[in-house]
Design an enzyme around this catalytic site. Structure first.
Site, PDB file in Angstrom:
ATOM      1  N   ASN A  11     -11.482  -2.323  -4.236  1.00  0.00           N
ATOM      2  CA  ASN A  11     -10.068  -2.554  -4.535  1.00  0.00           C
ATOM      3  C   ASN A  11      -9.587  -1.339  -5.339  1.00  0.00           C
ATOM      4  O   ASN A  11      -9.831  -1.246  -6.536  1.00  0.00           O
ATOM      5  CB  ASN A  11      -9.945  -3.844  -5.344  1.00  0.00           C
ATOM      6  N   ARG A  92      -9.511  -3.897   0.047  1.00  0.00           N
ATOM      7  CA  ARG A  92      -8.270  -4.632  -0.146  1.00  0.00           C
ATOM      8  C   ARG A  92      -7.123  -3.655   0.103  1.00  0.00           C
ATOM      9  O   ARG A  92      -7.057  -2.591  -0.514  1.00  0.00           O
ATOM     10  CB  ARG A  92      -8.192  -5.152  -1.573  1.00  0.00           C
ATOM     11  N   HIS A 181      -0.903 -11.572  -2.345  1.00  0.00           N
ATOM     12  CA  HIS A 181      -1.995 -12.442  -2.827  1.00  0.00           C
ATOM     13  C   HIS A 181      -2.469 -13.352  -1.701  1.00  0.00           C
ATOM     14  O   HIS A 181      -3.035 -14.424  -1.941  1.00  0.00           O
ATOM     15  CB  HIS A 181      -1.553 -13.374  -3.988  1.00  0.00           C
ATOM     16  N   ARG A 242       5.778  -8.052 -14.880  1.00  0.00           N
ATOM     17  CA  ARG A 242       6.853  -7.955 -13.877  1.00  0.00           C
ATOM     18  C   ARG A 242       7.902  -9.032 -14.100  1.00  0.00           C
ATOM     19  O   ARG A 242       7.564 -10.155 -14.471  1.00  0.00           O
ATOM     20  CB  ARG A 242       6.288  -8.125 -12.463  1.00  0.00           C
ATOM     21  N   GLU A 385     -11.404 -13.507  -4.388  1.00  0.00           N
ATOM     22  CA  GLU A 385     -10.875 -12.617  -3.356  1.00  0.00           C
ATOM     23  C   GLU A 385     -11.976 -11.720  -2.791  1.00  0.00           C
ATOM     24  O   GLU A 385     -11.970 -11.391  -1.614  1.00  0.00           O
ATOM     25  CB  GLU A 385      -9.735 -11.774  -3.940  1.00  0.00           C
TER      26      GLU A 385
END
Ligand code: AMP
Length: 399
Positions: A11, A92, A181, A242, A385
């Protein structure tokens, strides 16, 4: 020691690189690591291999140097990664645009296409590509698979995917809601159905991925019908740094009145807002401690966070019509007991009853936190993940 059949999951972020080597069948994690501050004078690597941890400070000018150092650390563990029988590398990749709807073997054409759609995710896809290229150069003989964050949401119904924007402009610039996601929402929704002993096709659920980044999805029978993130991972829930949903007019205001550049507004919305913007902090543990101590800014941040979360839970209850399960996952969702209780407080009239004792249990396993008479099952399902990416990569290369 052999790692044959394992998958290296990568990732790559703009200045970081996370990796894991794991066995997709037994779920055993063999190695795990994080390189931080790539491109800065003081980069740092945390590397873990079969129980022993190594830390290294170095100056790593780019991702190539970072990956070369990781390979060295493996060598010091007695593992030649290039010749270790890895089944695949799983990368990813954040944005698949309208080009990639499933995990895809990386070829030259795929690489160019990921590059072509990079303007859709300028903070993420270029870094993902650098990771793909750097690992590819060092492991040219191991098949590499791109697993896209957007893929699970590629069939969102048009009414959920479409912004009410001039249709020509939207088409020309690929402006629509993609969702992110996805690897987590897919993995967690399947695990939740498994936990309930039901076919995922029969379960309607609301999945709440609450981490530093946060998103919710409404999943009907295994397929998402709505999600909170949009064209970019900025939309939706209040996140660590965010804004989540914000009136686009704020951009005009900050540009016209405050004279901020688009780049400055981008950084403000993505890196300096959310919980951090509201109370100076995005670590939820610290925020909960401050709330408990009566800190006003932390309390407001917490209430804004919950308000947004509950708004979407309500919206998705209506969209789904029948809700069988509400599922919490990721750092906050898996660990923050008060967030789960407050997110679903007062919803007994809708058949949602949390059991406080069950909610207080800490465990790495999927678990039920609702009462036995709750019509809606409320679950905590830890996301994974890396495992989902590893399994997807192996499925692609075994075809
Ligand atoms: P993630 O992005 O999934 O790694 O989640 C990171 C977030 O989870 C951070 O805001 C952490 O503060 C939060 N988190 C991790 N552990 C806990 C905990 N025990 N209680 C509350 N929040 C936690």
């Amino acid at each position: 020691m052999s790692i044959t059949g394992s998958v290296l999951v990568v990732n790559a972020g703009s200045s970081s690189l996370k990796y894991q080597v794991l066995d997709p069948v037994t779920e055993e994690v063999i190695a795990d690591g994080l390189v931080e501050r790539i491109g800065e004078p003081e980069s740092a690597v945390k590397h873990w291999y079969r129980g022993s941890q190594t830390r290294r400070e170095a100056s790593l000018p780019d991702h190539e140097a970072a990956i070369a150092l990781v390979m060295e650390l493996f060598e010091a563990d007695g593992v030649d990664i290039a010749d270790s029988g890895l089944a695949a590398v799983g990368h990813r990749v954040v944005h698949g645009g309208r080009s990639f709807f499933e995990p895809t073997l990386i070829t030259e054409t795929v690489r160019s296409e990921i590059e072509r759609i990079s303007p859709l995710a300028p903070l993420h896809n270029p870094a993902n590509l650098i990771g793909i290229n750097a690992v590819g150069a060092l492991l040219p003989d191991v098949p590499a698979v791109a697993v896209f964050d957007t893929a699970f949401f590629s069939d969102l119904p048009a009414e959920a995917a479409t912004y009410a924007l001039d249709a020509e402009v939207a088409r020309e610039y690929a402006v629509r809601r993609y969702g992110f996601h996805g690897t987590s929402h897919e993995y967690v929704s399947r695990r939740a159905a498994e936990f309930l002993g039901r076919d995922v096709g029969d379960v309607n659920q609301i999945v709440l991925h609450l981490g530093n980044g946060a998103s919710a999805s409404a999943v009907r029978g295994g397929s998402p019908i709505d999600t909170t993130m949009g064209m970019t991972p900025l939309e939706g829930l209040v996140m660590g740094t965010r804004t989540g949903d914000i009136d686009a007019g704020v951009v005009f205001q900050l540009s016209r009145v405050a004279g901020m550049s688009i780049e400055e507004i981008d950084v403000l919305f993505n890196k300096k807002s959310g919980l951090k913007g509201l109370c100076g902090e995005n670590d939820f543990r610290a925020i909960l401690d401050r709330v408990a101590a009566g800190d006003e800014a932390a309390d407001r941040a917490y209430r804004v966070y919950l308000h947004r979360l509950r708004r979407y839970i309500g919206a998705y209850m209506i969209e789904l019509g029948r809700v069988d399960a509400i599922v919490f996952t990721a750092g906050v969702g898996e660990n923050a007991v008060p967030v789960r209780a407050d997110a679903l407080a007062g919803l007994e009239g809708y058949g949602i009853r949390i059991d406080p004792d069950r909610n207080a249990v800490r465990s790495p396993d999927p678990r039920l936190i609702s009462t036995d008479d709750s019509a809606v099952a409320v679950l905590v399902v830890p996301t994974n993940e890396e495992l989902a990416i590893a399994r997807a990569a192996v499925a692609v290369v075994s075809v």
